[in-house]
Design an enzyme around this catalytic site. Structure first.
Site: not given
Ligand SMILES: NC(=O)c1ccc[n+]([C@@H]2O[C@H](COP(=O)([O-])OP(=O)(O)OC[C@H]3O[C@@H](n4cnc5c(N)ncnc54)[C@H](OP(=O)(O)O)[C@@H]3O)[C@@H](O)[C@H]2O)c1
Length: 277
Positions: A51, A109
């Site tokens: 990241y 990861h």
């Molecule tokens: N291990 C892995 O392979 C892997 C893969 C992918 C992700 N991850 C981890 O999982 C975390 C979360 O996944 P993600 O970031 O892919 O997706 P997510 O948390 O499902 O969605 C994030 C999106 O939703 C928006 N959002 C958040 N809260 C909201 C709300 N209350 N209302 C409307 N929109 C909202 C955010 O925008 P705003 O920021 O503008 O609020 C962002 O665009 C990552 O940050 C990472 O740490 C791990």
């Protein structure tokens, strides 16, 4: 400030029922966003070498003024660092970038089957835990056969498996395996990255019943499943909204209705084929 409940992992350490995803939280704005989440009550922070924001996470931990022992910092070893010695070196580098003397939860990861070294990587992580570099060790994106092999060959059960999990992909079989073996499930992209899920009629109806937002219904659904969601938000108001899911509960029928939205993986991330270096 929201109080996020704690759970105990299979190694006896404390974990959280909900945490903050930090993918895309970079630079000074990233630090500000992570500090605001800690101020809102988040204690579990999810980063990774890939990241490019371990520095920001470490800076936010220091700037928050919250006792270090209250915070749970997760990082992840990338595919290019797989191997026994390289895994340990990767962790040492993460500690340096974070500016911390301990990582609370270290994950692999992705298994990256073409590299063929996730078992040696796991053994390196066991050694790193013995040396006190990390407190808990787990994996991410591991399948049931991979978990079986890991456990059979090393006798060390991962504390956590962080996987793609949201109402479109509820991972029923994997969660059952986790429950049988005491592995904590952690949901990445728990909001399905703000796809049309948040406008879904089923989710909307349940939200209305409870007087909460569709996002809160989805995050509560993860909590009801016994999985720790790590929603990412850069916005303090949305961070507070996302953490505020411990004052209501979903019925069995509501949980089943949300799980019924299942349609499969959203991003082609099948760990048997998907590679991330
Ligand atoms: N291990 C892995 O392979 C892997 C893969 C992918 C992700 N991850 C981890 O999982 C975390 C979360 O996944 P993600 O970031 O892919 O997706 P997510 O948390 O499902 O969605 C994030 C999106 O939703 C928006 N959002 C958040 N809260 C909201 C709300 N209350 N209302 C409307 N929109 C909202 C955010 O925008 P705003 O920021 O503008 O609020 C962002 O665009 C990552 O940050 C990472 O740490 C791990």
């Amino acid at each position: 400030m929201v109080s996020i409940p704690e759970v105990t992992l299979n190694d006896g350490t404390v974990f959280a029922e909900l945490g903050l995803g930090t993918y895309n939280l970079n630079g000074d704005e990233g630090v500000d966003a992570i500090v605001s989440a800690i101020e809102a009550g988040y204690r579990l922070l999810d980063t990774a070498v890939n990241y490019g924001n371990e520095r920001e996470v470490g800076e936010a931990v220091r700037r928050s003024g919250v006792d270090r022992d209250e915070l749970i910092v997760t990082s992840k070893i990338p595919g290019r660092h797989h191997g026994f010695d390289t895994a340990i070196a990767s962790i040492e580098e993460s500690l340096q970038t974070l500016g911390l003397d301990r990582i609370d939860l270290q994950l692999i990861h992705w298994p990256n089957p073409s590299v063929g070294k996730w078992l040696e990587t796991w053994q390196g992580m066991i050694e790193a835990r013995e040396r006190g570099l990390v407190r808990s060790i787990g994996v991410s994106n591991f399948t049931i056969p991979m978990l079986r092999r890991l456990i059979d060959e090393t006798g060390v059960i991962p504390a956590v498996n962080q996987v793609e999990l949201h109402p479109y992909f509820p991972q029923g079989d994997l969660r059952r395996f986790h429950a049988e073996h005491g592995i904590r499930t952690e949901s990445w992209s728990p909001l399905a990255r703000r796809s049309e899920l948040l406008a879904d009629a089923v989710v909307g109806e349940i939200a209305e019943t409870h007087g909460v937002t569709p996002t809160q219904v989805v995050l509560r659904w993860h909590v009801e499943l016994g999985s720790t969601p790590i929603p990412k938000s850069a916005d303090p108001d949305r961070q507070r909204e996302n953490a505020d899911v411990f004052g209501f509960a979903l019925s069995h029928a509501e949980v089943a209705a949300v799980s019924h939205l299942e349609r499969g993986r959203l991003w082609d991330g099948d760990p048997d084929h998907h590679e991330e270096m």
